[in-house]
Scaffold this motif. Structure first.
Motif, short mmCIF file in Angstrom:
data_model
loop_
_atom_site.label_atom_id
_atom_site.label_comp_id
_atom_site.label_asym_id
_atom_site.label_seq_id
_atom_site.Cartn_x
_atom_site.Cartn_y
_atom_site.Cartn_z
N PRO A 71 -9.17 30.87 51.69
CA PRO A 71 -9.44 29.44 51.90
C PRO A 71 -10.88 29.09 51.54
N TYR A 72 -11.13 27.82 51.24
CA TYR A 72 -12.50 27.39 50.94
C TYR A 72 -13.36 27.52 52.19
N LEU A 73 -14.65 27.76 52.00
CA LEU A 73 -15.56 28.04 53.12
C LEU A 73 -16.56 26.91 53.36
N TYR A 74 -16.35 25.77 52.74
CA TYR A 74 -17.21 24.62 53.02
C TYR A 74 -17.01 24.19 54.47
N GLY A 75 -18.10 24.15 55.24
CA GLY A 75 -18.02 23.72 56.63
C GLY A 75 -17.23 24.66 57.52
N VAL A 76 -17.14 25.94 57.15
CA VAL A 76 -16.31 26.86 57.94
C VAL A 76 -16.89 27.11 59.33
N VAL A 77 -18.23 27.07 59.46
CA VAL A 77 -18.84 27.32 60.77
C VAL A 77 -18.60 26.09 61.66
N GLY A 78 -17.88 26.31 62.75
CA GLY A 78 -17.51 25.22 63.64
C GLY A 78 -16.16 24.61 63.34
N ARG A 79 -15.50 25.07 62.28
CA ARG A 79 -14.19 24.54 61.89
C ARG A 79 -13.08 25.23 62.68
N ASP A 80 -12.01 24.51 62.91
CA ASP A 80 -10.85 25.11 63.58
C ASP A 80 -10.28 26.23 62.73
N VAL A 81 -9.86 27.31 63.37
CA VAL A 81 -9.29 28.45 62.66
C VAL A 81 -7.97 28.03 62.01
N GLY A 82 -7.79 28.42 60.78
CA GLY A 82 -6.55 28.14 60.07
C GLY A 82 -6.36 26.68 59.71
N SER A 83 -7.46 25.96 59.48
CA SER A 83 -7.36 24.51 59.24
C SER A 83 -7.74 24.09 57.83
N ASP A 91 -9.76 30.17 68.24
CA ASP A 91 -9.45 28.75 68.03
C ASP A 91 -10.43 28.09 67.07
N VAL A 92 -11.72 28.46 67.19
CA VAL A 92 -12.76 27.83 66.38
C VAL A 92 -13.61 28.94 65.76
N TRP A 93 -14.04 28.70 64.54
CA TRP A 93 -14.92 29.66 63.87
C TRP A 93 -16.35 29.43 64.33
N THR A 94 -16.64 29.88 65.53
CA THR A 94 -18.03 29.89 65.99
C THR A 94 -18.77 30.99 65.25
N PRO A 95 -20.10 30.96 65.21
CA PRO A 95 -20.83 32.06 64.56
C PRO A 95 -20.46 33.42 65.14
N GLN A 96 -20.24 33.48 66.46
CA GLN A 96 -19.89 34.75 67.08
C GLN A 96 -18.51 35.24 66.62
N ASN A 97 -17.53 34.32 66.54
CA ASN A 97 -16.20 34.70 66.08
C ASN A 97 -16.23 35.14 64.62
N LEU A 98 -16.99 34.43 63.81
CA LEU A 98 -17.11 34.82 62.41
C LEU A 98 -17.75 36.19 62.27
N SER A 99 -18.75 36.46 63.09
CA SER A 99 -19.41 37.76 63.04
C SER A 99 -18.43 38.88 63.37
N ALA A 100 -17.64 38.68 64.41
CA ALA A 100 -16.66 39.70 64.80
C ALA A 100 -15.61 39.89 63.70
N PHE A 101 -15.19 38.80 63.07
CA PHE A 101 -14.18 38.89 62.01
C PHE A 101 -14.75 39.58 60.77
N LEU A 102 -15.97 39.21 60.40
CA LEU A 102 -16.58 39.77 59.19
C LEU A 102 -16.94 41.24 59.36
N ILE A 123 -23.63 34.02 57.65
CA ILE A 123 -23.09 32.90 58.42
C ILE A 123 -24.07 31.73 58.42
N ALA A 124 -25.38 32.03 58.45
CA ALA A 124 -26.39 30.97 58.37
C ALA A 124 -26.30 30.25 57.02
N PHE A 125 -26.03 30.99 55.96
CA PHE A 125 -25.86 30.37 54.64
C PHE A 125 -24.62 29.49 54.62
N LEU A 126 -23.51 29.98 55.16
CA LEU A 126 -22.29 29.18 55.20
C LEU A 126 -22.45 27.96 56.10
N ASP A 127 -23.30 28.08 57.11
CA ASP A 127 -23.50 26.99 58.06
C ASP A 127 -24.14 25.77 57.41
#
Length: 352
Positions: free
Chosen positions: A95-107, A122-133, A160-164
């Motif tokens: 999926p595209y990663l524009y605005g992924v930080v703070g975006r609903d998962v699977g949206s 539920d939400v791609w918080t920086p912490q959730n993204l870190s665990a996933f990556l 994640i800061a770059f994506l943010d």
């Protein structure tokens, strides 16, 4: 005879095995499990009788994220380019990663997800993204993402800061409060002896004389200071009459602007003359538009006249494309006025 030989060989092997176990028991016996009460021959001192010292795990992810370098994160994103795009709606293998930080998962609209992600977050918080990556397959078993992961936590924070910063709306992360160090005990006030008490009035009199002399000396340049203050007041009043955004910048906290600056430092530097992807930002407030030596501006900016006042920077940072159609800056802008004001306040403070 053959059967007898086989049985004899088996018994002989068993006897050798038992004798070997008996010999090993004699050599390496420690006394455990047989009712013996032997003492350990020697003890290694570790300096901690309570189970060992707590390991130093280093800075937390939140601390790394707040201080992350989006420029380094952009380089790490090269690993992701094969499957992901930064443009909104531009889905690829992923999926595209524009605005992924703070975006609903699977949206991400138009992308067919495996369904395993929405089961763990539920939400791609920086912490959730870190665990996933760190380990996609371990974080969301069954995910179709075949990426092995980014093991270094600092690299994940930078990425994640770059994506943010892709959508211009930064995600605020609360850094856990560190354990407060015990304040040193205040030294007890020294008791005043009778002799010291008797000297106090004399000292007070001397201090009063010094204060009087200082006051008399300060009255001499009073007229000059008053004139300077009056001139500064008139200048401030002139600035206020020019626009209200300058007041917002004056009231903004440069520390907040330093956080917003993370979105800019991938392309800009605050050092005078240090151009990067974009021109340096040293002394940007009050500088002529398109005037940095050594930097090649787009025609859209070269054709602009005037200086970068607070109001002009406010309009530019809100929507660069609308401010100067055709310019080469790909940044989408800062939507919040307080972020723009804090950023300008930070750049001003850095130039002082």
């Amino acid at each position: 005879m053959t059967l007898t030989k086989v049985v004899g060989a088996f018994c002989g092997a068993l006897l050798i095995f038992l004798l070997g176990g008996w010999a090993a028991e004699l050599i390496y016996h420690t006394g455990g499990g047989h009712g013996d009460d032997h003492q350990q021959a020697y003890v290694i001192e570790t300096g901690n009788d309570e189970g060992g010292a707590e390991e130093d795990t280093g800075p937390s992810f939140e601390e790394l994220f707040v201080a992350a370098d989006a420029g380094k994160g952009e380089r790490i994103f090269n690993k992701c380019k094969a499957c992901h795009q930064l443009e909104e709606g531009a889905n690829g293998t992923g999926p595209y990663l524009y605005g992924v930080v703070g975006r609903d998962v699977g949206s991400a609209e138009g992308f067919g997800y495996s369904g395993s992600l929405s089961a763990v977050a539920d939400v791609w918080t920086p912490q959730n993204l870190s665990a996933f990556l760190e380990n996609p397959a371990g974080y969301a078993p069954g995910t179709t993402m075949g990426f092995a992961g980014v093991k270094d936590m600092e690299d994940r924070a930078n990425l994640i800061a770059f994506l943010d910063q892709t959508d211009g709306d930064t995600y605020e992360v609360e850094v856990p409060a560190a354990a407060e160090e015990e304040a040193p005990a205040e030294e007890p006030a020294e008791e005043t002896t009778d002799a010291e008490a008797s000297e106090a009035p004399a000292n007070d009199g001397a201090a009063a004389e010094d204060a009087a002399s200082d006051e008399a000396a300060s009255q001499e340049p009073a007229s000059d200071e008053a004139a300077a203050e009056e001139a500064a007041t008139e200048e401030a009043a002139a600035d206020d009459s020019a626009g209200g955004f300058a007041d917002v910048v004056a009231a903004a906290d440069p520390a907040d602007g330093e956080k917003v600056w993370r979105q800019c430092r991938a392309c800009h530097k605050l050092e005078d003359g240090a151009n990067g992807v974009g021109p340096h930002m040293a002394g940007i407030v009050g500088r002529e538009i398109g005037s940095v030596e050594g930097f090649r501006y787009s025609n859209a900016l070269q054709e602009l006249d005037g200086t970068w006042t607070a109001d002009e920077l406010n309009a530019w940072l809100e929507d660069p494309k609308a401010y100067a159609p055709g310019n080469k800056m790909s940044f989408r802008g800062l939507r919040k006025e307080e972020d723009r004001a804090a950023l300008i306040a930070y750049m001003q403070s850095a130039a002082e």
